[in-house]
Structure formats: C-alpha cells, structure tokens
Design a protein around this motif. Sequence first.
Motif, PDB file in Angstrom:
ATOM      1  N   GLY A   1       0.840  -1.136   0.016  1.00 49.70           N
ATOM      2  CA  GLY A   1      -0.292   0.068   0.007  1.00 49.70           C
ATOM      3  C   GLY A   1       0.760   1.231  -0.176  1.00 49.70           C
ATOM      4  N   LEU A   2       1.958   1.057   0.708  1.00 50.08           N
ATOM      5  CA  LEU A   2       2.859   2.449   0.832  1.00 50.08           C
ATOM      6  C   LEU A   2       3.400   2.605  -0.442  1.00 50.08           C
ATOM      7  CD1 LEU A   2       4.013   4.432   3.122  1.00 50.08           C
ATOM      8  CD2 LEU A   2       5.827   2.890   3.300  1.00 50.08           C
ATOM      9  N   ALA A   3       4.058   1.411  -1.187  1.00 49.69           N
ATOM     10  CA  ALA A   3       4.582   1.569  -2.508  1.00 49.69           C
ATOM     11  C   ALA A   3       3.483   2.174  -3.463  1.00 49.69           C
ATOM     12  CB  ALA A   3       5.064   0.107  -2.998  1.00 49.69           C
ATOM     13  N   HIS A   4       2.324   1.702  -3.524  1.00 54.51           N
ATOM     14  CA  HIS A   4       1.329   2.037  -4.311  1.00 54.51           C
ATOM     15  C   HIS A   4       0.933   3.541  -4.293  1.00 54.51           C
ATOM     16  CE1 HIS A   4      -2.444   2.008  -6.750  1.00 54.51           C
ATOM     17  NE2 HIS A   4      -2.870   2.834  -5.615  1.00 54.51           N
ATOM     18  N   ALA A   5       1.020   4.078  -3.114  1.00 53.25           N
ATOM     19  CA  ALA A   5       0.427   5.354  -2.638  1.00 53.25           C
ATOM     20  C   ALA A   5       1.585   6.195  -3.069  1.00 53.25           C
ATOM     21  CB  ALA A   5       0.103   5.472  -1.406  1.00 53.25           C
ATOM     22  N   ALA A   6       2.744   6.028  -2.835  1.00 55.83           N
ATOM     23  CA  ALA A   6       4.070   6.794  -3.189  1.00 55.83           C
ATOM     24  C   ALA A   6       4.488   6.848  -4.629  1.00 55.83           C
ATOM     25  CB  ALA A   6       5.297   6.175  -2.581  1.00 55.83           C
ATOM     26  N   VAL A   7       4.181   5.718  -5.599  1.00 58.83           N
ATOM     27  CA  VAL A   7       4.436   5.691  -6.885  1.00 58.83           C
ATOM     28  C   VAL A   7       3.423   6.455  -7.693  1.00 58.83           C
ATOM     29  CG1 VAL A   7       4.712   4.359  -8.881  1.00 58.83           C
ATOM     30  CG2 VAL A   7       5.937   3.690  -6.666  1.00 58.83           C
ATOM     31  N   THR A   8       2.070   6.283  -7.058  1.00 63.06           N
ATOM     32  CA  THR A   8       0.981   6.841  -7.951  1.00 63.06           C
ATOM     33  C   THR A   8       1.120   8.096  -7.705  1.00 63.06           C
ATOM     34  OG1 THR A   8      -0.327   4.875  -7.539  1.00 63.06           O
ATOM     35  CG2 THR A   8      -1.487   6.968  -7.977  1.00 63.06           C
ATOM     36  N   ARG A   9       1.379   8.911  -6.308  1.00 67.35           N
ATOM     37  CA  ARG A   9       1.421  10.220  -6.136  1.00 67.35           C
ATOM     38  C   ARG A   9       2.459  10.754  -7.066  1.00 67.35           C
ATOM     39  NH1 ARG A   9       1.549   9.716  -1.207  1.00 67.35           N
ATOM     40  NH2 ARG A   9       3.838   9.607  -1.076  1.00 67.35           N
ATOM     41  N   HIS A  10       3.702  10.215  -7.100  1.00 70.03           N
ATOM     42  CA  HIS A  10       4.851  10.609  -7.872  1.00 70.03           C
ATOM     43  C   HIS A  10       4.408  10.696  -9.458  1.00 70.03           C
ATOM     44  CE1 HIS A  10       8.770  11.442  -8.772  1.00 70.03           C
ATOM     45  NE2 HIS A  10       8.896  10.392  -9.536  1.00 70.03           N
ATOM     46  N   LEU A  11       3.758   9.710  -9.778  1.00 69.16           N
ATOM     47  CA  LEU A  11       3.399   9.898 -11.171  1.00 69.16           C
ATOM     48  C   LEU A  11       2.389  10.588 -11.579  1.00 69.16           C
ATOM     49  CD1 LEU A  11       3.518   8.179 -13.869  1.00 69.16           C
ATOM     50  CD2 LEU A  11       1.516   6.770 -13.191  1.00 69.16           C
ATOM     51  N   ARG A  12       1.357  10.903 -10.715  1.00 69.82           N
ATOM     52  CA  ARG A  12       0.370  11.907 -10.821  1.00 69.82           C
ATOM     53  C   ARG A  12       0.577  13.277 -10.594  1.00 69.82           C
ATOM     54  NH1 ARG A  12      -5.367   8.926  -8.880  1.00 69.82           N
ATOM     55  NH2 ARG A  12      -5.550   7.216 -10.194  1.00 69.82           N
ATOM     56  N   ASP A  13       1.619  13.501  -9.724  1.00 70.89           N
ATOM     57  CA  ASP A  13       2.190  14.982  -9.707  1.00 70.89           C
ATOM     58  C   ASP A  13       2.991  15.293 -10.799  1.00 70.89           C
ATOM     59  OD1 ASP A  13       1.034  15.092  -7.134  1.00 70.89           O
ATOM     60  OD2 ASP A  13       3.062  14.819  -6.061  1.00 70.89           O
ATOM     61  N   ALA A  14       3.545  14.276 -11.543  1.00 72.38           N
ATOM     62  CA  ALA A  14       4.445  14.760 -12.431  1.00 72.38           C
ATOM     63  C   ALA A  14       3.513  14.942 -13.757  1.00 72.38           C
ATOM     64  CB  ALA A  14       5.423  13.579 -12.944  1.00 72.38           C
ATOM     65  N   MET A  15       2.487  14.142 -14.095  1.00 72.16           N
ATOM     66  CA  MET A  15       1.351  14.220 -14.955  1.00 72.16           C
ATOM     67  C   MET A  15       0.822  15.644 -14.816  1.00 72.16           C
ATOM     68  SD  MET A  15       0.063  10.528 -15.915  1.00 72.16           S
ATOM     69  CE  MET A  15       0.765   9.382 -16.726  1.00 72.16           C
ATOM     70  N   ALA A  16       0.587  15.930 -13.763  1.00 72.67           N
ATOM     71  CA  ALA A  16      -0.180  17.343 -13.449  1.00 72.67           C
ATOM     72  C   ALA A  16       0.863  18.380 -13.966  1.00 72.67           C
ATOM     73  CB  ALA A  16      -0.368  17.623 -11.899  1.00 72.67           C
ATOM     74  N   GLY A  17       1.998  18.421 -14.004  1.00 71.15           N
ATOM     75  CA  GLY A  17       2.884  19.464 -14.512  1.00 71.15           C
ATOM     76  C   GLY A  17       2.639  19.736 -15.914  1.00 71.15           C
ATOM     77  N   ILE A  18       2.121  18.580 -16.880  1.00 69.72           N
ATOM     78  CA  ILE A  18       1.972  18.687 -18.205  1.00 69.72           C
ATOM     79  C   ILE A  18       0.444  18.629 -18.215  1.00 69.72           C
ATOM     80  CG2 ILE A  18       4.395  18.053 -18.772  1.00 69.72           C
ATOM     81  CD1 ILE A  18       3.089  15.420 -19.558  1.00 69.72           C
ATOM     82  N   ASP A  19      -0.373  19.052 -17.504  1.00 69.26           N
ATOM     83  CA  ASP A  19      -1.919  19.169 -17.720  1.00 69.26           C
ATOM     84  C   ASP A  19      -2.436  17.848 -18.058  1.00 69.26           C
ATOM     85  OD1 ASP A  19      -4.519  20.563 -17.328  1.00 69.26           O
ATOM     86  OD2 ASP A  19      -4.176  21.437 -19.343  1.00 69.26           O
ATOM     87  N   ALA A  20      -1.977  16.757 -17.618  1.00 71.82           N
ATOM     88  CA  ALA A  20      -2.601  15.319 -17.864  1.00 71.82           C
ATOM     89  C   ALA A  20      -2.946  14.503 -16.527  1.00 71.82           C
ATOM     90  CB  ALA A  20      -1.825  14.593 -18.851  1.00 71.82           C
ATOM     91  N   THR A  21      -3.902  13.589 -16.734  1.00 69.68           N
ATOM     92  CA  THR A  21      -3.822  12.706 -15.564  1.00 69.68           C
ATOM     93  C   THR A  21      -3.641  11.285 -15.806  1.00 69.68           C
ATOM     94  OG1 THR A  21      -6.185  12.214 -15.861  1.00 69.68           O
ATOM     95  CG2 THR A  21      -5.830  14.159 -14.542  1.00 69.68           C
ATOM     96  N   GLN A  22      -3.233  10.457 -14.784  1.00 69.30           N
ATOM     97  CA  GLN A  22      -3.060   8.964 -15.219  1.00 69.30           C
ATOM     98  C   GLN A  22      -4.431   8.416 -15.819  1.00 69.30           C
ATOM     99  OE1 GLN A  22      -2.709   6.702 -11.578  1.00 69.30           O
ATOM    100  NE2 GLN A  22      -1.167   5.332 -12.632  1.00 69.30           N
ATOM    101  N   PRO A  23      -5.660   8.486 -15.396  1.00 71.26           N
ATOM    102  CA  PRO A  23      -6.674   8.085 -16.139  1.00 71.26           C
ATOM    103  C   PRO A  23      -6.876   8.421 -17.553  1.00 71.26           C
ATOM    104  CG  PRO A  23      -7.532   8.547 -13.846  1.00 71.26           C
ATOM    105  CD  PRO A  23      -5.986   9.301 -14.163  1.00 71.26           C
ATOM    106  N   GLN A  24      -6.264   9.770 -17.833  1.00 76.97           N
ATOM    107  CA  GLN A  24      -6.344  10.238 -19.272  1.00 76.97           C
ATOM    108  C   GLN A  24      -5.509   9.484 -20.029  1.00 76.97           C
ATOM    109  OE1 GLN A  24      -5.758  14.264 -18.633  1.00 76.97           O
ATOM    110  NE2 GLN A  24      -7.654  14.879 -18.714  1.00 76.97           N
ATOM    111  N   TYR A  25      -4.232   9.117 -19.373  1.00 74.32           N
ATOM    112  CA  TYR A  25      -3.355   8.268 -20.118  1.00 74.32           C
ATOM    113  C   TYR A  25      -3.821   6.774 -20.411  1.00 74.32           C
ATOM    114  CZ  TYR A  25       1.441   5.900 -20.968  1.00 74.32           C
ATOM    115  OH  TYR A  25       2.495   5.509 -21.541  1.00 74.32           O
TER     116      TYR A  25
END
Length: 163
Positions: free
Chosen positions: A33-57
């Motif tokens: 759970g900790l790994a899932h939360a950390a990796v997902t947060r890192h990914l989603r934060d980076a995608m927000a920087g280019i105005d996109a979301t993980q579900p959009q991808y």
Amino acid sequence: MNPSPRTTTDQAPADPAATDDALATQPVGYWSGLAHAAVTRHLRDAMAGIDATQPQYWVLNCVNGETGAQSREEVVSRLTPLADGPHEIARVVDQLLYRGWLGTDEEQRLRLTDAGEAARLRLRELVTELRAEVHEGISDEEYVAALKVLRRMVANVEGEGGA
C-alpha cells in the motif's frame, strides 16, 4: 513446481524503520500500500505538470490499442476496475472528447486525434522517465521476482494458490 510449505513467521506491526532482518515479519499490505501510494502520487504529480492525468493516459492507451477503435462503453468497462470510482473513466472520456484528444467515427467508436496521439506520446515519454526513477538500483530480475511474489500472494488469497 511444488509450492513452498506454509511459513509460520510471526506477524509484527508495520514498522517503516524495520531492519532488513525483520522484514519477513512485516505486513505485505502495509508495504504494498505504501509503495502504491508513493508511486501513484509521484506519477500523478508529474503528469499534472503537463496538464494530464493518469486516467487520461489509460484511456489514450486503451483507444490506441491493438484491438482497434472501441466504443465508449468498451473503454469504460475495461478501465473502470483501475479507476478511483465507477464514473471516473466515463468522465475522462468526456474530458478527452472536449479537449480534442479523442474523436468518434461514424459508428461512434473512439479514435485518437492527432493532438491525442501527441499527448499520448508525451505522456509515454514522461512515464518512461518516471519508471527509470522508480526502478533506480533495482535490476529487472529483482523487479520480476517482486512481482512474482505479489502475484502469488494475490493468487493465494483469491483461492488460486493451491494447497
């Protein structure tokens, strides 16, 4: 291949500071759970920087898939198990249609537009870079071993693990 015998290692409370020799007693749910939360947060934060979301991808990749153009219902059905809620993917499809990253053909099947394909490729490049960060110091063999262990645990609790 014979399954390993059941172990009787005691379960300790989750401890983020557990030493290597104590890891066998740590709860997998906490660490996965900790790994899932950390990796997902890192990914989603980076995608927000280019105005996109993980579900959009996910949707862009699904529509781009080898199965050809899919209906809205097919995309929603396929991706909803990954989503944060039952309506998220339908909303994402609407966002991507509005944004012009998706279009529909005469049979109302979803298609990537040129802008959607450009966004998908930009996101793929970002995800590849992020994967390298997450996997730093981890060999492919170690990664495969970790996933095999997790896959086996899932099979064990879902009744597919054998006796």
